[in-house]
Write an enzyme that holds these catalytic residues in place. Structure first.
Site, PDB file in Angstrom:
ATOM      1  N   ASP A   1      -7.216  31.549  79.560  1.00 46.76           N
ATOM      2  CA  ASP A   1      -5.769  31.691  79.739  1.00 46.76           C
ATOM      3  C   ASP A   1      -5.479  32.492  81.014  1.00 46.76           C
ATOM      4  O   ASP A   1      -4.674  32.094  81.860  1.00 46.76           O
ATOM      5  CB  ASP A   1      -5.190  32.413  78.510  1.00 46.76           C
ATOM      6  CG  ASP A   1      -3.678  32.264  78.424  1.00 46.76           C
ATOM      7  OD1 ASP A   1      -3.114  31.444  79.174  1.00 46.76           O
ATOM      8  OD2 ASP A   1      -3.068  32.963  77.607  1.00 46.76           O
TER       9      ASP A   1
ATOM     10  N   TYR B   1      -7.524  34.633  70.004  1.00 50.57           N
ATOM     11  CA  TYR B   1      -6.342  33.854  69.621  1.00 50.57           C
ATOM     12  C   TYR B   1      -6.423  33.359  68.179  1.00 50.57           C
ATOM     13  O   TYR B   1      -5.543  32.633  67.728  1.00 50.57           O
ATOM     14  CB  TYR B   1      -6.178  32.636  70.549  1.00 50.57           C
ATOM     15  CG  TYR B   1      -5.664  33.003  71.913  1.00 50.57           C
ATOM     16  CD1 TYR B   1      -6.456  33.728  72.795  1.00 50.57           C
ATOM     17  CD2 TYR B   1      -4.394  32.618  72.328  1.00 50.57           C
ATOM     18  CE1 TYR B   1      -5.992  34.068  74.046  1.00 50.57           C
ATOM     19  CE2 TYR B   1      -3.927  32.958  73.581  1.00 50.57           C
ATOM     20  CZ  TYR B   1      -4.731  33.680  74.444  1.00 50.57           C
ATOM     21  OH  TYR B   1      -4.271  34.009  75.679  1.00 50.57           O
TER      22      TYR B   1
ATOM     23  N   ASP C   1     -14.823  39.431  85.227  1.00 51.59           N
ATOM     24  CA  ASP C   1     -14.184  40.256  86.263  1.00 51.59           C
ATOM     25  C   ASP C   1     -14.645  39.812  87.653  1.00 51.59           C
ATOM     26  O   ASP C   1     -13.845  39.633  88.574  1.00 51.59           O
ATOM     27  CB  ASP C   1     -14.419  41.752  86.027  1.00 51.59           C
ATOM     28  CG  ASP C   1     -15.802  42.076  85.487  1.00 51.59           C
ATOM     29  OD1 ASP C   1     -16.534  41.137  85.120  1.00 51.59           O
ATOM     30  OD2 ASP C   1     -16.166  43.259  85.439  1.00 51.59           O
TER      31      ASP C   1
ATOM     32  N   LYS D   1     -18.257  37.664  79.283  1.00 48.15           N
ATOM     33  CA  LYS D   1     -18.437  39.112  79.479  1.00 48.15           C
ATOM     34  C   LYS D   1     -19.606  39.521  78.572  1.00 48.15           C
ATOM     35  O   LYS D   1     -19.504  40.429  77.744  1.00 48.15           O
ATOM     36  CB  LYS D   1     -17.131  39.835  79.117  1.00 48.15           C
ATOM     37  CG  LYS D   1     -17.091  41.317  79.440  1.00 48.15           C
ATOM     38  CD  LYS D   1     -16.820  41.616  80.900  1.00 48.15           C
ATOM     39  CE  LYS D   1     -16.906  43.111  81.165  1.00 48.15           C
ATOM     40  NZ  LYS D   1     -16.900  43.439  82.601  1.00 48.15           N
TER      41      LYS D   1
END
Ligand code: NAD
Length: 360
Positions: free
Chosen positions: A252, A128, A228, A195
């Protein structure tokens, strides 16, 4: 006591839901013998049309003076046009922590029960940051060449590139915020979402920093989850989670997923907190297909106002306003369509019912 709050109604359904929240805050303030002076300001497309700027200086000045902002959603053109006003406001006011509680309220239809978690999302960096290189640009070509020379990695020449900065400073600040939040709100566990198996440097830094900060807070349990797997775990056993701390993009996505788990965006509030300023807004967007129809749920914005009242120290008023909202939801007689009552009412009628409960 009078508080001054900058009110940015936004667009789409924003003016409707912020009007509801304002009415409810005024009602609870009357009851608790304080008042709120609302300083209404524009941002987004409406501001652009009037002042030629999506965040006019006047709006920013008011926000900085009052330090507390209540905001409705603002439309961001997809793929083209101006960049997100929401993201820019959070960055310009350094509102680094986005706090998004997700709780199942009695009366709200959900496939789950007993979910009460909070997503703490880093708000200022990650993908972002707004650092992008467009397809075919001279800078993009140079960047592709630089990466080839330095890393031996080929990027297709017809690529657009987005940069994902994750800093140690930003990671430490958000994880410390999450642990402080957990301690102050008697929460038992913080889960860091990442991740790092793939992005070993950027997400690896976030995870390593979270592990270091966790050592300073031995009273709160700490664990981490790959994003995930986190999504899968949230869908199968959300009741096992408490405070989730995430970099910007995962936060988000994961928080919208959590909103779905607890009954939809209509009941999902949020706060954007910085060292100097704080802004309160629903998680949902401007829902343009519903705009001007007096049909969306005002709960998300009213509960954001509850977070605002807590933030300014009006805890009793916050608790009472939340109680009035929950009572109306539990009764399910005067609620909007998304809460699936037998006969839905509009935004204003639901708000008036909440005010009736406040006035007792
Ligand atoms: P959205 O959240 O506006 O709406 C998605 C759907 O959720 C709606 O169609 C509706 O079915 C439901 N919904 C949303 N709010 C609701 C409410 N209060 N009551 C009942 N149902 C509700 O998401 P979108 O359509 O993807 O985004 C529309 C615009 O909003 C985009 O321009 C986006 O960039 C912007 N946006 C702004 C913010 C913000 O201002 N903070 C946040 C998210 C999206």
């Amino acid at each position: 006591m009078e508080y001054s709050v900058t009110l940015i109604p936004g667009d789409g359904v924003g003016p409707e839901v912020t009007r509801s929240a304002r009415m409810c805050v005024d009602a609870i303030a009357r009851k608790h013998k304080f008042s709120v002076r609302w300083d209404e300001q524009l941002a987004g497309q409406t501001a652009n049309e009037k002042f030629g700027n999506v965040i006019p200086e006047k709006t920013l000045r008011s926000a900085k003076k009052n330090r507390i902002i209540m905001k409705g959603p603002i439309t961001t053109p997809v793929g083209v046009g101006f960049r997100s006003v929401n993201v820019e406001l959070r960055q310009r006011l350094d509102l680094f922590a986005n706090v998004r509680p997700a709780r199942i309220f009695p009366g709200v239809e959900s496939r789950y029960s007993d979910v009460n978690l909070v997503v703490v999302r880093e708000n200022t960096e990650d993908l972002y940051a707004g650092i992008e290189f467009d397809i075919g640009g001279k800078d993009t070509e140079e960047l592709i060449g630089f990466i080839k020379r330095k890393q031996g990695k080929s990027i297709r020449e017809d690529s657009a590139i987005a940069i994902k900065p994750i800093s140690k400073f930003g990671s430490k600040r958000i994880v410390e915020f999450a642990f402080d939040y957990a301690e102050h709100n008697k929460r038992r566990k913080v889960t860091a979402v990442h991740k790092a198996n793939i992005m070993k440097f950027a997400d690896g830094l976030f995870l390593k920093t979270a592990q270091e900060v966790a050592k300073e807070h031995p009273a709160v349990e700490f664990e981490d989850r790959i994003v995930d797997n986190m999504c899968m775990q949230l869908v199968t056993k959300p009741e096992q989670y408490d405070v989730l701390v995430c970099p910007n993009l995962y936060g988000d996505i994961v928080s919208d997923l959590c909103s779905g788990i607890v009954g939809g965006l209509g009941v999902a509030p949020s706060a954007d907190i910085g060292r100097e300023y704080a802004m309160f807004e629903p998680v949902h967007g401007s829902a343009p297909t519903h705009a001007g129809k007096d049909e969306v749920n005002p709960t998300a914005t009213i509960l954001s106002a509850v977070m605002m009242l807590d933030h300014i120290g009006e805890h009793k008023a916050a608790k009472d306003l939340e109680g009035a909202v929950l009572e109306v939801i539990r009764e399910k007689k005067k609620v909007t369509y998304d809460l699936m009552p037998k006969k839905p009412v509009g935004t204003m009628e639901m708000s008036e019912e909440i005010i009736r409960k406040i006035d007792g």
